[in-house]
Design a protein around this motif. Structure first.
Motif, mmCIF file in Angstrom:
data_model
loop_
_atom_site.group_PDB
_atom_site.id
_atom_site.type_symbol
_atom_site.label_atom_id
_atom_site.label_comp_id
_atom_site.label_asym_id
_atom_site.label_seq_id
_atom_site.Cartn_x
_atom_site.Cartn_y
_atom_site.Cartn_z
ATOM 1 N N UNK A 286 -1.896 -43.454 -28.018
ATOM 2 C CA UNK A 286 -1.702 -42.916 -26.676
ATOM 3 C C UNK A 286 -1.393 -41.426 -26.783
ATOM 4 N N UNK A 287 -2.109 -40.607 -26.003
ATOM 5 C CA UNK A 287 -1.877 -39.155 -25.965
ATOM 6 C C UNK A 287 -1.586 -38.721 -24.543
ATOM 7 N N UNK B 97 -9.602 -28.956 -15.918
ATOM 8 C CA UNK B 97 -10.332 -30.139 -15.428
ATOM 9 C C UNK B 97 -11.636 -30.453 -16.148
ATOM 10 N N UNK B 98 -12.249 -29.491 -16.826
ATOM 11 C CA UNK B 98 -13.512 -29.761 -17.508
ATOM 12 C C UNK B 98 -13.325 -30.316 -18.922
ATOM 13 N N UNK B 99 -12.114 -30.259 -19.472
ATOM 14 C CA UNK B 99 -11.891 -30.706 -20.846
ATOM 15 C C UNK B 99 -12.004 -32.218 -21.057
ATOM 16 N N UNK B 100 -11.535 -33.081 -20.150
ATOM 17 C CA UNK B 100 -11.663 -34.530 -20.410
ATOM 18 C C UNK B 100 -13.090 -34.987 -20.687
ATOM 19 N N UNK B 101 -14.069 -34.370 -20.059
ATOM 20 C CA UNK B 101 -15.466 -34.736 -20.334
ATOM 21 C C UNK B 101 -15.832 -34.404 -21.779
ATOM 22 N N UNK B 102 -15.351 -33.284 -22.281
ATOM 23 C CA UNK B 102 -15.604 -32.894 -23.676
ATOM 24 C C UNK B 102 -14.892 -33.858 -24.628
ATOM 25 N N UNK B 103 -13.666 -34.239 -24.299
ATOM 26 C CA UNK B 103 -12.921 -35.178 -25.130
ATOM 27 C C UNK B 103 -13.633 -36.534 -25.180
ATOM 28 N N UNK B 104 -14.105 -37.008 -24.034
ATOM 29 C CA UNK B 104 -14.842 -38.272 -23.999
ATOM 30 C C UNK B 104 -16.135 -38.190 -24.798
ATOM 31 N N UNK C 273 -11.985 -46.062 -25.349
ATOM 32 C CA UNK C 273 -11.138 -44.938 -24.941
ATOM 33 C C UNK C 273 -11.060 -44.907 -23.433
ATOM 34 N N UNK C 274 -10.014 -44.266 -22.935
ATOM 35 C CA UNK C 274 -9.850 -44.086 -21.490
ATOM 36 C C UNK C 274 -9.005 -42.838 -21.266
ATOM 37 N N UNK D 180 -5.798 -43.013 -23.845
ATOM 38 C CA UNK D 180 -5.561 -44.054 -24.844
ATOM 39 C C UNK D 180 -6.899 -44.334 -25.520
ATOM 40 N N UNK D 181 -6.852 -44.448 -26.831
ATOM 41 C CA UNK D 181 -8.076 -44.793 -27.555
ATOM 42 C C UNK D 181 -7.742 -45.794 -28.643
#
Length: 93
Positions: free
Chosen positions: A61-62, A68-75, A87-88, A7-8
């Motif tokens: 909301x998405x 597993x390494x992609x959320x760090x890139x998204x953040x 964002x969360x 969610x952002x």
């Protein structure tokens, strides 16, 4: 691939075209690095407290699947994008 929920909140001062462009940017980023399951635009909602001197924000909301390494890139992308207030990203079971 793991399932995530994100969610952002986008600044309410942006114009509608800018908001749509930001949403499309993040949807494309997720689609390139995983599988976008759904995107829900909740619209403008009031905050319980001020965030960066704003009293409301545009919520999105998405739900997606990714490595597993992609959320760090998204953040990282959320942090460097002007107009994103908060964002969360969380792992879904």
């Amino acid at each position: 691939m793991r399932k995530y929920e994100c969610i952002y909140v986008i600044s309410p001062t942006l114009e509608e075209e800018q908001v749509k462009a930001l949403i499309q940017k993040f949807n494309d980023l997720v689609a390139q690095n995983g599988e976008l399951e759904s995107t829900e635009e909740w619209g403008k909602k009031k905050f319980a407290y001020e965030v960066q001197k704003h009293k409301e924000g545009y919520y999105v909301l998405m739900n997606f699947s990714a490595n597993p390494d992609f959320p760090a890139e998204l953040e990282r992308n959320f942090k460097i994008t002007e107009g994103v207030l908060k964002y969360l990203v969380v792992l879904r079971k």
